[in-house]
Design a protein around this motif. Structure first.
Motif, PDB file in Angstrom:
ATOM      1  N   VAL A 155      -6.194 -79.365  48.565  1.00 13.35           N
ATOM      2  CA  VAL A 155      -4.869 -78.775  48.742  1.00 13.35           C
ATOM      3  C   VAL A 155      -4.485 -78.116  47.424  1.00 13.35           C
ATOM      4  O   VAL A 155      -4.677 -78.692  46.357  1.00 13.35           O
ATOM      5  N   ARG A 156      -3.946 -76.923  47.511  1.00 12.51           N
ATOM      6  CA  ARG A 156      -3.495 -76.208  46.311  1.00 12.51           C
ATOM      7  C   ARG A 156      -2.091 -76.696  45.955  1.00 12.51           C
ATOM      8  O   ARG A 156      -1.212 -76.692  46.808  1.00 12.51           O
ATOM      9  N   TYR A 157      -1.912 -77.101  44.707  1.00 15.67           N
ATOM     10  CA  TYR A 157      -0.619 -77.627  44.271  1.00 15.67           C
ATOM     11  C   TYR A 157      -0.157 -76.869  43.035  1.00 15.67           C
ATOM     12  O   TYR A 157      -0.905 -76.716  42.070  1.00 15.67           O
ATOM     13  N   ILE A 158       1.082 -76.407  43.080  1.00 16.94           N
ATOM     14  CA  ILE A 158       1.699 -75.704  41.960  1.00 16.94           C
ATOM     15  C   ILE A 158       2.828 -76.572  41.422  1.00 16.94           C
ATOM     16  O   ILE A 158       3.675 -77.052  42.196  1.00 16.94           O
ATOM     17  N   LEU A 159       2.836 -76.793  40.133  1.00 16.88           N
ATOM     18  CA  LEU A 159       3.879 -77.603  39.496  1.00 16.88           C
ATOM     19  C   LEU A 159       5.258 -77.031  39.789  1.00 16.88           C
ATOM     20  O   LEU A 159       5.434 -75.809  39.883  1.00 16.88           O
ATOM     21  N   ALA A 160       6.236 -77.890  39.909  1.00 10.70           N
ATOM     22  CA  ALA A 160       7.612 -77.447  40.171  1.00 10.70           C
ATOM     23  C   ALA A 160       8.070 -76.441  39.125  1.00 10.70           C
ATOM     24  O   ALA A 160       8.720 -75.450  39.453  1.00 10.70           O
ATOM     25  N   SER A 161       7.702 -76.661  37.871  1.00  9.41           N
ATOM     26  CA  SER A 161       8.128 -75.760  36.795  1.00  9.41           C
ATOM     27  C   SER A 161       7.441 -74.399  36.853  1.00  9.41           C
ATOM     28  O   SER A 161       7.910 -73.442  36.235  1.00  9.41           O
ATOM     29  N   ASP A 162       6.362 -74.284  37.587  1.00  2.30           N
ATOM     30  CA  ASP A 162       5.622 -73.025  37.711  1.00  2.30           C
ATOM     31  C   ASP A 162       6.016 -72.213  38.938  1.00  2.30           C
ATOM     32  O   ASP A 162       5.651 -71.051  39.052  1.00  2.30           O
ATOM     33  N   VAL A 190       7.737 -68.705  38.515  1.00  4.23           N
ATOM     34  CA  VAL A 190       7.060 -67.610  37.816  1.00  4.23           C
ATOM     35  C   VAL A 190       6.201 -66.833  38.808  1.00  4.23           C
ATOM     36  O   VAL A 190       5.866 -67.338  39.878  1.00  4.23           O
ATOM     37  N   PRO A 191       5.853 -65.586  38.474  1.00  2.00           N
ATOM     38  CA  PRO A 191       5.006 -64.802  39.392  1.00  2.00           C
ATOM     39  C   PRO A 191       3.710 -65.542  39.717  1.00  2.00           C
ATOM     40  O   PRO A 191       3.146 -66.239  38.870  1.00  2.00           O
ATOM     41  N   SER A 192       3.234 -65.401  40.944  1.00  2.52           N
ATOM     42  CA  SER A 192       2.065 -66.158  41.399  1.00  2.52           C
ATOM     43  C   SER A 192       0.833 -65.914  40.530  1.00  2.52           C
ATOM     44  O   SER A 192       0.009 -66.807  40.376  1.00  2.52           O
ATOM     45  N   ALA A 193       0.710 -64.743  39.947  1.00  2.00           N
ATOM     46  CA  ALA A 193      -0.444 -64.457  39.091  1.00  2.00           C
ATOM     47  C   ALA A 193      -0.445 -65.313  37.823  1.00  2.00           C
ATOM     48  O   ALA A 193      -1.491 -65.490  37.194  1.00  2.00           O
ATOM     49  N   LEU A 194       0.715 -65.853  37.454  1.00  2.00           N
ATOM     50  CA  LEU A 194       0.824 -66.670  36.245  1.00  2.00           C
ATOM     51  C   LEU A 194       0.858 -68.164  36.538  1.00  2.00           C
ATOM     52  O   LEU A 194       0.875 -68.982  35.618  1.00  2.00           O
ATOM     53  N   GLN A 195       0.883 -68.540  37.806  1.00  2.00           N
ATOM     54  CA  GLN A 195       0.984 -69.939  38.175  1.00  2.00           C
ATOM     55  C   GLN A 195      -0.354 -70.663  37.998  1.00  2.00           C
ATOM     56  O   GLN A 195      -1.407 -70.111  38.317  1.00  2.00           O
ATOM     57  N   THR A 196      -0.276 -71.875  37.499  1.00  2.00           N
ATOM     58  CA  THR A 196      -1.452 -72.735  37.455  1.00  2.00           C
ATOM     59  C   THR A 196      -1.533 -73.483  38.781  1.00  2.00           C
ATOM     60  O   THR A 196      -0.529 -74.002  39.265  1.00  2.00           O
TER      61      THR A 196
END
Length: 127
Positions: A11-18, A21-27
């Protein structure tokens, strides 16, 4: 309706703090639910009996073992030098060297997200 887990599915998970920000910059951290054996091992490792007979939980072990069992990759994780960080394994699990690069509050958030993958989904609760 009950929906089966697939412990091999990432599962792809993006931190709440990210998320702002634009998806290209998200970890993106790749997570998997824990297997039954991983959950049992975790419960056995974190439970301790105090001298007075009461039970306690080793919360540090809970977080660390959850990360080791469920963090299986990452994308776009940038190091302090501005270069991409390579996801590394040790013994088939995420390495401590990699975990040391993740800030404390992020480790807690990721561990919680991994643990939540094993919970009943909102769709199942409504069924």
């Amino acid at each position: 309706m009950a929906i089966a887990l697939d412990p091999t599915r990432s599962v792809r998970y993006i931190l709440a703090s990210d998320r702002a920000v634009p998806s290209a910059l998200q970890t993106v951290f790749l997570l998997q639910p824990m297997t039954v054996q991983q959950e049992a091992d975790l419960k056995n490792k974190i439970s301790v009996r105090n001298a007075d007979g009461s039970m306690a939980i080793r919360t540090g072990d809970l977080e660390l073992e959850t990360l080791r069992g469920g963090l299986v990759g990452c994308e776009n994780f940038i190091g302090f030098d501005g270069k991409p960080v390579t996801f590394t394994l040790s013994g088939g699990r995420v390495s401590d060297a990699f975990l040391n690069l993740i800030r404390k509050e992020w480790r807690a958030e990721i561990a919680s997200a991994i643990y939540d993958l094993n919970d009943v989904s909102d769709a199942e609760k409504k069924a």
